[in-house]
Design a protein around this motif. Sequence first.
Motif, short mmCIF file in Angstrom:
data_model
loop_
_atom_site.label_atom_id
_atom_site.label_comp_id
_atom_site.label_asym_id
_atom_site.label_seq_id
_atom_site.Cartn_x
_atom_site.Cartn_y
_atom_site.Cartn_z
N ALA A 263 1.63 -1.95 41.54
CA ALA A 263 3.03 -1.84 42.02
C ALA A 263 3.99 -1.83 40.84
N LEU A 264 3.77 -2.70 39.86
CA LEU A 264 4.68 -2.77 38.71
C LEU A 264 4.66 -1.49 37.89
N GLU A 265 3.46 -0.91 37.73
CA GLU A 265 3.35 0.36 37.00
C GLU A 265 4.05 1.47 37.78
N GLY B 88 15.06 -13.35 39.19
CA GLY B 88 14.86 -13.20 40.63
C GLY B 88 16.18 -13.04 41.36
N PRO B 89 16.16 -13.23 42.68
CA PRO B 89 17.39 -13.12 43.47
C PRO B 89 18.49 -14.04 42.94
N ASP B 90 19.71 -13.55 42.90
CA ASP B 90 20.87 -14.29 42.37
C ASP B 90 20.68 -14.67 40.91
N GLY B 91 19.81 -13.93 40.20
CA GLY B 91 19.60 -14.21 38.77
C GLY B 91 18.78 -15.45 38.49
N GLU B 92 18.24 -16.08 39.56
CA GLU B 92 17.44 -17.30 39.40
C GLU B 92 15.96 -16.93 39.25
N PRO B 93 15.19 -17.72 38.48
CA PRO B 93 13.75 -17.46 38.42
C PRO B 93 13.08 -17.70 39.77
N LEU C 277 8.62 -7.10 45.35
CA LEU C 277 8.92 -6.06 44.35
C LEU C 277 9.58 -4.83 45.00
N ALA C 278 9.12 -4.49 46.20
CA ALA C 278 9.70 -3.34 46.90
C ALA C 278 11.17 -3.63 47.24
N GLU C 279 11.44 -4.86 47.67
CA GLU C 279 12.82 -5.20 48.03
C GLU C 279 13.70 -5.35 46.79
N LYS C 280 13.10 -5.82 45.69
CA LYS C 280 13.87 -5.98 44.43
C LYS C 280 14.35 -4.61 43.94
N THR C 281 13.51 -3.59 44.13
CA THR C 281 13.81 -2.26 43.56
C THR C 281 14.32 -1.26 44.60
N GLY C 282 14.11 -1.58 45.89
CA GLY C 282 14.47 -0.63 46.94
C GLY C 282 13.55 0.58 46.97
N ARG C 283 12.30 0.39 46.53
CA ARG C 283 11.35 1.50 46.50
C ARG C 283 10.00 1.11 47.13
#
Length: 212
Positions: free
Chosen positions: A18-20, A60-65, A78-84
Amino acid sequence: MIEVYAFATPNSVRVPIALEELGLAYELKPINVRKGEQKLPDYLAINPNGKVPLLIDSDGPDGEPITVSESGAILVYLAEKTGRLLPGDGAGRARVFEQIFFHLTGIGPAFGQLGFFKRQAAEQIPLAIARFQTEAERVLAVLEGVLHERKFVAGDQFTIADIVHFGWLWRREFAGIDFERTPNIARWYGEIDARPAVKRAIEKVTALVPAT
Ligand SMILES: N[C@@H](CCC(=O)N[C@@H](CS)C(=O)NCC(=O)O)C(=O)O
């Protein structure tokens, strides 16, 4: 920075794939499950479930780890972080989650138990082997039916559901499973396996295994 604790295992490989695919930078941290490193106190302190993979995202969300365990949850994160790799519409998301849950509650456990009873159990128990052989073949036939109708497991697009299914199908030899009677799975697997991001991820997790 994203750190991924992993080994060359069916559940681990999904995360670097997923990361790649998403083009996110990450650092792989080996946890040798053959040596039991997943049960050492330092690792249990960050993942009390004592399994790989585990992802730590310092941004992470709100800049927090944030620390996320469970490969399915990590891929959704990861999908939600990137919208992909996850459709935005309700029906598309439902198809993706349907396949992810089908794999994580059906195919993964059947393959894992079958491999264990065939290859690792101290005692050969024919009833256990027969039960998980039947179940592994049954769920594989269900996936074959899905891929008879669709290009990818959740529709026309490559999504995180394809990455989830890929993990155990990549490690199918552990369960003694092949694609002889599932031509559509074979076609789909060949396409996923040929993706440059997938090749890079496999190379990186394979390199985590020390030479014996
Ligand atoms: N449901 C978890 C399963 C994780 C899992 O079982 N990982 C295996 C490697 S594929 C592991 O850590 N095994 C070592 C152990 O159970 O002690 C996920 O999808 O992340």
